[in-house]
Design a protein around this motif. Structure first.
Motif, PDB file in Angstrom:
ATOM      1  N   ARG A 151     -10.198  -7.685  -0.628  1.00  0.00           N
ATOM      2  CA  ARG A 151     -11.557  -7.219  -0.905  1.00  0.00           C
ATOM      3  C   ARG A 151     -11.514  -6.349  -2.160  1.00  0.00           C
ATOM      4  N   HIS A 152     -11.022  -6.941  -3.230  1.00  0.00           N
ATOM      5  CA  HIS A 152     -10.866  -6.203  -4.481  1.00  0.00           C
ATOM      6  C   HIS A 152     -12.231  -5.748  -4.999  1.00  0.00           C
ATOM      7  N   VAL A 153     -12.233  -4.615  -5.646  1.00  0.00           N
ATOM      8  CA  VAL A 153     -13.458  -4.084  -6.253  1.00  0.00           C
ATOM      9  C   VAL A 153     -13.346  -4.233  -7.764  1.00  0.00           C
ATOM     10  N   GLN A 176      -0.919   1.930  -7.834  1.00  0.00           N
ATOM     11  CA  GLN A 176      -2.271   2.159  -7.322  1.00  0.00           C
ATOM     12  C   GLN A 176      -3.071   0.863  -7.184  1.00  0.00           C
ATOM     13  N   PRO A 218      -5.436   3.575  -3.378  1.00  0.00           N
ATOM     14  CA  PRO A 218      -6.639   4.421  -3.385  1.00  0.00           C
ATOM     15  C   PRO A 218      -7.894   3.582  -3.208  1.00  0.00           C
ATOM     16  N   SER A 219      -8.949   4.232  -2.768  1.00  0.00           N
ATOM     17  CA  SER A 219     -10.241   3.566  -2.655  1.00  0.00           C
ATOM     18  C   SER A 219     -11.020   3.744  -3.955  1.00  0.00           C
ATOM     19  N   PHE A 220     -12.056   2.943  -4.122  1.00  0.00           N
ATOM     20  CA  PHE A 220     -12.901   3.047  -5.313  1.00  0.00           C
ATOM     21  C   PHE A 220     -14.319   2.662  -4.935  1.00  0.00           C
ATOM     22  N   ASP A 221     -15.227   3.616  -5.046  1.00  0.00           N
ATOM     23  CA  ASP A 221     -16.645   3.377  -4.784  1.00  0.00           C
ATOM     24  C   ASP A 221     -17.338   3.136  -6.121  1.00  0.00           C
ATOM     25  N   ARG A 256      -4.227  -0.958  -9.573  1.00  0.00           N
ATOM     26  CA  ARG A 256      -5.358  -0.851 -10.493  1.00  0.00           C
ATOM     27  C   ARG A 256      -5.066  -1.518 -11.833  1.00  0.00           C
ATOM     28  N   ASP A 292      -7.014  -4.600  -3.302  1.00  0.00           N
ATOM     29  CA  ASP A 292      -7.089  -4.327  -1.882  1.00  0.00           C
ATOM     30  C   ASP A 292      -6.191  -5.324  -1.163  1.00  0.00           C
ATOM     31  N   GLY A 301       0.771  -1.227   0.000  1.00  0.00           N
ATOM     32  CA  GLY A 301       0.000   0.000   0.000  1.00  0.00           C
ATOM     33  C   GLY A 301       0.792   1.261   0.000  1.00  0.00           C
ATOM     34  N   GLN A 359      -9.871  -2.598  -8.818  1.00  0.00           N
ATOM     35  CA  GLN A 359      -9.149  -1.918  -7.749  1.00  0.00           C
ATOM     36  C   GLN A 359      -8.709  -2.937  -6.723  1.00  0.00           C
TER      37      GLN A 359
END
Length: 216
Positions: free
Chosen positions: A196-198, A106, A18-21, A108, A192, A15, A190
């Motif tokens: 808990r990948h998004v 990142q 970044p977060s991603f919503d 990503r 994690d 890390g 994204q």
């Protein structure tokens, strides 16, 4: 000799990331791509415009290589290559291709799948002339992926091509072509550290894009 012990000791998704919503994502994946690309540039990600292109010819055998993104517009993602190169020949046999952007800093990835179509020659010529002289000379030397007899052969070809550019600044490589990947699907990933990948998947339908959350 096994390298398992070496691989197992390497850090993954170190890390901060970044977060991603995904719930706030726009309806068009191109808009989200521009946002992520801008964030990558601002975060100092090295060469965020570099992308892996995957193709397969008539034999169905996949192939990959790294190149640079040229542009993104309403048609899709643009890149350039020689039509006579290995990737150009494969796309002539099978127009399906995939792009993968990986921004390690990142955590990503962005995956684009679709058909790659050559654009008009005028666009290719304009893009070719905008490149640095050494890049133009390398394209003019040609014979990408052909067997090289030795470094001397390459040096002679490059020297001749560089002289050609100096003598004729408007010279263009005949097979230099800009392609556009028209997307049928785009996925934003994204990473994690806690796994808990998004994953947000855009799927193209006749009336627009469908957004779907995917399991990591």
């Amino acid at each position: 000799m096994s390298i398992r012990h070496l691989l197992r000791g390497l850090p993954v998704l170190a890390g901060p990331l970044p977060s991603f919503d995904a719930g706030d994502a726009p309806d068009d994946p191109r808009e989200l791509f521009v946002t992520w690309l801008t964030e990558a540039v601002e975060a100092g990600v090295r060469e965020p415009h570099v992308v892996t292109l995957a193709t397969a010819g008539a034999d169905g055998r996949p192939d990959t290589r790294v190149l640079m993104l040229k542009e993104l517009d309403d048609r899709g993602w643009l890149f350039a290559t020689g039509a006579s190169s290995a990737k150009g020949r494969q796309l002539a046999e099978n127009p399906w291709g995939a792009l993968n952007f990986h921004w390690r800093e990142q955590g990503r990835q962005i995956r684009v799948r679709g058909t790659a179509t050559p654009l008009d020659a005028q666009l290719g010529a304009a893009d070719f002339l905008s490149r640095p002289d050494i890049s133009r000379a390398a394209s003019l030397a040609g014979r990408q992926s052909a067997v090289l007899a030795g470094p001397e052969e390459l040096e002679r070809a490059l020297a001749a091509a560089e002289q050609r550019v100096r003598d004729d600044p408007g010279v263009i490589a005949e097979d230099y072509t800009v392609y556009v990947v028209a997307p049928v699907s785009v996925e934003f990933w994204q990473g994690d550290a806690d796994r808990r990948h998004v994953r947000l998947h855009y799927r193209r339908e006749s009336d627009g894009w469908i957004k779907e959350r995917l399991w990591p």
